[in-house]
Design a protein around this motif. Structure first.
Motif, short mmCIF file in Angstrom:
data_model
loop_
_atom_site.label_atom_id
_atom_site.label_comp_id
_atom_site.label_asym_id
_atom_site.label_seq_id
_atom_site.Cartn_x
_atom_site.Cartn_y
_atom_site.Cartn_z
N VAL A 40 0.84 -1.20 0.00
CA VAL A 40 0.00 0.00 0.00
C VAL A 40 0.87 1.25 0.00
O VAL A 40 0.59 2.23 -0.70
CB VAL A 40 -0.98 -0.02 1.19
CG1 VAL A 40 -1.65 1.33 1.39
CG2 VAL A 40 -2.03 -1.10 0.99
N LEU A 41 1.97 1.23 0.75
CA LEU A 41 2.89 2.37 0.74
C LEU A 41 3.54 2.54 -0.63
O LEU A 41 3.70 3.67 -1.10
CB LEU A 41 3.95 2.21 1.82
CG LEU A 41 3.47 2.38 3.25
CD1 LEU A 41 4.59 2.06 4.24
CD2 LEU A 41 2.96 3.79 3.47
N LEU A 42 3.91 1.46 -1.27
CA LEU A 42 4.45 1.54 -2.63
C LEU A 42 3.43 2.13 -3.59
O LEU A 42 3.76 2.93 -4.47
CB LEU A 42 4.88 0.16 -3.13
CG LEU A 42 6.23 -0.35 -2.66
CD1 LEU A 42 6.42 -1.80 -3.06
CD2 LEU A 42 7.34 0.50 -3.24
N ALA A 43 2.17 1.75 -3.43
CA ALA A 43 1.11 2.30 -4.27
C ALA A 43 0.96 3.80 -4.04
O ALA A 43 0.83 4.57 -4.99
CB ALA A 43 -0.21 1.58 -3.98
N ALA A 44 1.00 4.22 -2.79
CA ALA A 44 0.86 5.65 -2.49
C ALA A 44 2.01 6.46 -3.06
O ALA A 44 1.81 7.54 -3.63
CB ALA A 44 0.76 5.86 -0.98
N VAL A 45 3.23 5.95 -2.94
CA VAL A 45 4.40 6.67 -3.45
C VAL A 45 4.36 6.79 -4.96
O VAL A 45 4.80 7.79 -5.52
CB VAL A 45 5.69 5.96 -2.98
CG1 VAL A 45 6.89 6.42 -3.75
CG2 VAL A 45 5.90 6.19 -1.50
N ASN A 46 3.81 5.81 -5.64
CA ASN A 46 3.75 5.83 -7.10
C ASN A 46 2.45 6.41 -7.65
O ASN A 46 2.19 6.33 -8.84
CB ASN A 46 3.97 4.43 -7.65
CG ASN A 46 5.40 4.02 -7.55
OD1 ASN A 46 6.22 4.49 -8.33
ND2 ASN A 46 5.73 3.20 -6.59
N SER A 47 1.65 7.00 -6.79
CA SER A 47 0.40 7.60 -7.24
C SER A 47 0.56 9.11 -7.35
O SER A 47 1.61 9.66 -7.06
CB SER A 47 -0.71 7.27 -6.24
OG SER A 47 -0.54 8.02 -5.06
N SER A 48 -0.53 9.74 -7.72
CA SER A 48 -0.54 11.19 -7.82
C SER A 48 -0.71 11.87 -6.47
O SER A 48 -0.67 13.09 -6.39
CB SER A 48 -1.70 11.63 -8.73
OG SER A 48 -1.59 11.03 -9.99
N LEU A 49 -0.88 11.11 -5.42
CA LEU A 49 -1.23 11.67 -4.11
C LEU A 49 -0.11 12.50 -3.47
O LEU A 49 -0.40 13.43 -2.74
CB LEU A 49 -1.64 10.54 -3.16
CG LEU A 49 -2.86 9.74 -3.58
CD1 LEU A 49 -3.10 8.60 -2.61
CD2 LEU A 49 -4.08 10.64 -3.67
N ILE A 50 1.16 12.16 -3.71
CA ILE A 50 2.22 12.89 -3.03
C ILE A 50 2.71 14.10 -3.82
O ILE A 50 3.55 14.84 -3.34
CB ILE A 50 3.41 11.98 -2.69
CG1 ILE A 50 4.12 11.52 -3.93
CG2 ILE A 50 3.01 10.83 -1.82
CD1 ILE A 50 5.48 10.97 -3.66
N PHE A 51 2.18 14.27 -5.01
CA PHE A 51 2.58 15.41 -5.82
C PHE A 51 1.59 16.55 -5.61
O PHE A 51 0.42 16.32 -5.33
CB PHE A 51 2.61 15.03 -7.30
CG PHE A 51 3.79 14.19 -7.66
CD1 PHE A 51 4.95 14.79 -8.11
CD2 PHE A 51 3.77 12.83 -7.52
CE1 PHE A 51 6.06 14.02 -8.44
CE2 PHE A 51 4.86 12.05 -7.84
CZ PHE A 51 6.02 12.65 -8.30
N PRO A 52 2.06 17.78 -5.76
CA PRO A 52 1.12 18.90 -5.69
C PRO A 52 0.06 18.74 -6.78
O PRO A 52 0.28 18.08 -7.79
CB PRO A 52 2.00 20.12 -5.97
CG PRO A 52 3.38 19.69 -5.58
CD PRO A 52 3.44 18.22 -5.91
N ARG A 53 -1.06 19.38 -6.59
CA ARG A 53 -2.17 19.27 -7.54
C ARG A 53 -1.73 19.69 -8.93
O ARG A 53 -1.18 20.78 -9.11
CB ARG A 53 -3.33 20.13 -7.07
CG ARG A 53 -4.62 19.90 -7.84
CD ARG A 53 -5.71 20.76 -7.25
NE ARG A 53 -5.48 22.16 -7.57
CZ ARG A 53 -6.06 22.79 -8.58
NH1 ARG A 53 -6.88 22.15 -9.37
NH2 ARG A 53 -5.82 24.07 -8.80
N SER A 54 -1.98 18.84 -9.90
CA SER A 54 -1.60 19.14 -11.28
C SER A 54 -2.61 20.07 -11.92
O SER A 54 -3.80 20.01 -11.63
CB SER A 54 -1.51 17.86 -12.10
OG SER A 54 -0.40 17.11 -11.73
N ILE A 55 -2.10 20.91 -12.79
CA ILE A 55 -2.95 21.79 -13.58
C ILE A 55 -2.61 21.56 -15.05
O ILE A 55 -1.64 20.88 -15.37
CB ILE A 55 -2.75 23.27 -13.18
CG1 ILE A 55 -1.29 23.69 -13.35
CG2 ILE A 55 -3.24 23.53 -11.78
CD1 ILE A 55 -1.03 25.16 -13.05
N GLY A 56 -3.39 22.12 -15.94
CA GLY A 56 -3.15 21.98 -17.36
C GLY A 56 -1.92 22.75 -17.80
O GLY A 56 -1.50 23.72 -17.15
#
Length: 144
Positions: free
Chosen positions: A39-55
């Motif tokens: 689950v920690l590997l999934a969180a690290v490789n997800s969009s969750l730890i990055f700042p909110r993306s914009i266009g």
């Protein structure tokens, strides 16, 4: 949008399968630890730890107004993850564009990288810098 969640979902599913086998073998503590690791590997490789993306267009407009760098990234990229974690809290001061969510962002990166989607690509003052040094990016962020 689903494309960015494929790797994290695979980590969770693999973790569930492995942990289930360990649970059925009678070791609940070890199974819980394995599941937590996946689950920690999934969180690290997800969009969750990055700042909110914009266009890409919005990021370029904001960058022109405030002078902050625009960082093009994609989930699952180890170089992007390294850049994000080493920037720490200052990462929120940059404009982040997920090229898997924004086709215009992917096109900008391909144009800068001779047709490749090489990330992280950092734009400062309209000039691309492909996989730049973390300290250099930190300096660009803090100078704004």
């Amino acid at each position: 949008m689903m494309r960015s969640w494929i790797l994290p979902m695979l980590f969770v599913l693999c973790g569930l399968m492995v942990a289930t086998g360990v649970f059925l073998g009678g070791s609940s503590g070890e199974g819980a630890a394995i599941l937590l690791m996946f689950v920690l590997l999934a969180a690290v490789n997800s969009s969750l730890i990055f700042p909110r993306s914009i266009g890409a267009q919005e990021a370029q407009r904001r960058s022109a107004a405030d002078g902050r760098p625009v960082i093009f990234w994609r989930p699952g990229c180890t170089y992007c993850l390294r850049l994000r974690t080493r920037l720490g809290r200052s990462a929120r001061r940059a404009h982040w564009v997920d090229i898997w969510r924004d086709p215009a962002g992917a096109a900008v990166v391909r144009e800068a990288c001779d047709g490749n989607e090489t990330v992280p690509t950092v734009f400062v003052g309209g000039r691309p810098h492909i996989n730049p040094d973390v300290e250099w990016v930190r300096g660009q962020i803090s100078s704004q």
